[in-house]
Scaffold this motif. Structure first.
Motif, PDB file in Angstrom:
ATOM      1  N   ASP A  68      -7.580  24.912   6.921  1.00 27.46           N
ATOM      2  CA  ASP A  68      -7.508  23.735   7.797  1.00 27.46           C
ATOM      3  C   ASP A  68      -8.800  22.925   7.714  1.00 27.46           C
ATOM      4  N   GLY A  98      -9.057  21.239   4.336  1.00 25.30           N
ATOM      5  CA  GLY A  98      -8.114  20.118   4.299  1.00 25.30           C
ATOM      6  C   GLY A  98      -8.646  18.902   5.038  1.00 25.30           C
ATOM      7  N   ARG A 123       0.320  22.891   4.306  1.00 20.05           N
ATOM      8  CA  ARG A 123      -1.049  22.370   4.344  1.00 20.05           C
ATOM      9  C   ARG A 123      -1.750  22.573   3.006  1.00 20.05           C
ATOM     10  N   THR A 137      -3.133  19.562   0.801  1.00 22.16           N
ATOM     11  CA  THR A 137      -4.552  19.573   0.462  1.00 22.16           C
ATOM     12  C   THR A 137      -4.760  19.517  -1.046  1.00 22.16           C
TER      13      THR A 137
END
Length: 164
Positions: free
Chosen positions: A6, A9, A114, A118
Motif C-alpha cells: 500500500d 503504491g 493493488r 501499482t
C-alpha cells in the motif's frame, strides 16, 4: 492494516503526479523560449534596420555577431518547439486491462488488484520520467541558445556603438 505494498503504491502514485507536473512545467518553459526568442528577433531586426546603412556600419565583426545571434535564436525556437512535441510514452490501454477483469482475476483479493495497479503505474512512471528527462535537456539547451543569441546581439551593439 496498511501493508508495504500500500505504501509503495501510494509513493509511486505520488511520484507519477510529480513527473506529470514537471513535464507540464517544462512544456510551459519551452513555450516561453519560443515567445521570448521571437520578441528578441523582432528587436534584432529593428536594430539592424535602425543602424546606419553605410558600408562601414555596423562593424564587420558586429555583422557576424548579428548573424550568430539569429542562428542562436532560431536554434532556441526549434528547441522550444521540440520540447512540446508529443513523445511516445507508455499509456494504459483498455486492452491491457482485459486480463484484470477476467473471471480468474475478478474474484482475487484486493491485494492482488493493488499489486496489478501499482505495476501498471510503475510502467507509466518509468516512461514518463524518461520523456521528461528529454524535455528537460531540450529546454536547457534552448535556454543556452537563447543566452548565446542575447550575448552575440549585445556584443554586436557594443561594437557598433563604440566604433570610432
Amino acid at each position: 492494516m496498511t501493508t508495504a505494498g500500500d505504501v509503495i503504491g501510494e509513493f509511486i502514485s505520488a511520484q507519477l503526479d510529480v513527473v506529470r507536473a514537471r513535464r507540464a512545467s517544462l512544456e510551459a518553459r519551452g513555450l516561453a523560449v519560443i515567445t521570448s526568442s521571437g520578441a528578441l528577433v523582432t528587436l534584432q531586426l529593428a536594430l539592424v534596420t535602425l543602424l546606419p546603412q553605410a558600408p562601414e556600419a555596423p562593424h564587420p565583426a558586429g555583422r557576424a555577431l548579428i548573424a550568430a545571434s539569429t542562428v542562436s535564436f532560431l536554434a532556441a525556437t526549434i528547441g522550444g518547439v521540440f520540447s512540446n512535441l508529443p513523445r511516445k510514452a507508455f499509456h494504459v490501454s483498455p486492452q491491457s486491462l482485459l486480463p484484470h477483469i477476467s473471471p480468474d482475476f475478478w474474484d482475487a483479493s484486493e491485494k492482488e488488484a493493488r499489486k496489478a495497479i501499482t505495476t501498471i503505474q510503475l510502467k507509466v512512471l518509468i516512461s514518463a520520467e524518461r520523456t521528461t528527462r528529454v524535455k528537460a535537456r531540450t529546454v536547457l539547451i534552448s535556454f543556452c541558445c537563447e543566452m548565446a543569441g542575447i550575448s552575440c546581439l549585445t556584443a554586436a551593439v557594443m561594437l557598433t556603438l563604440l566604433r570610432p
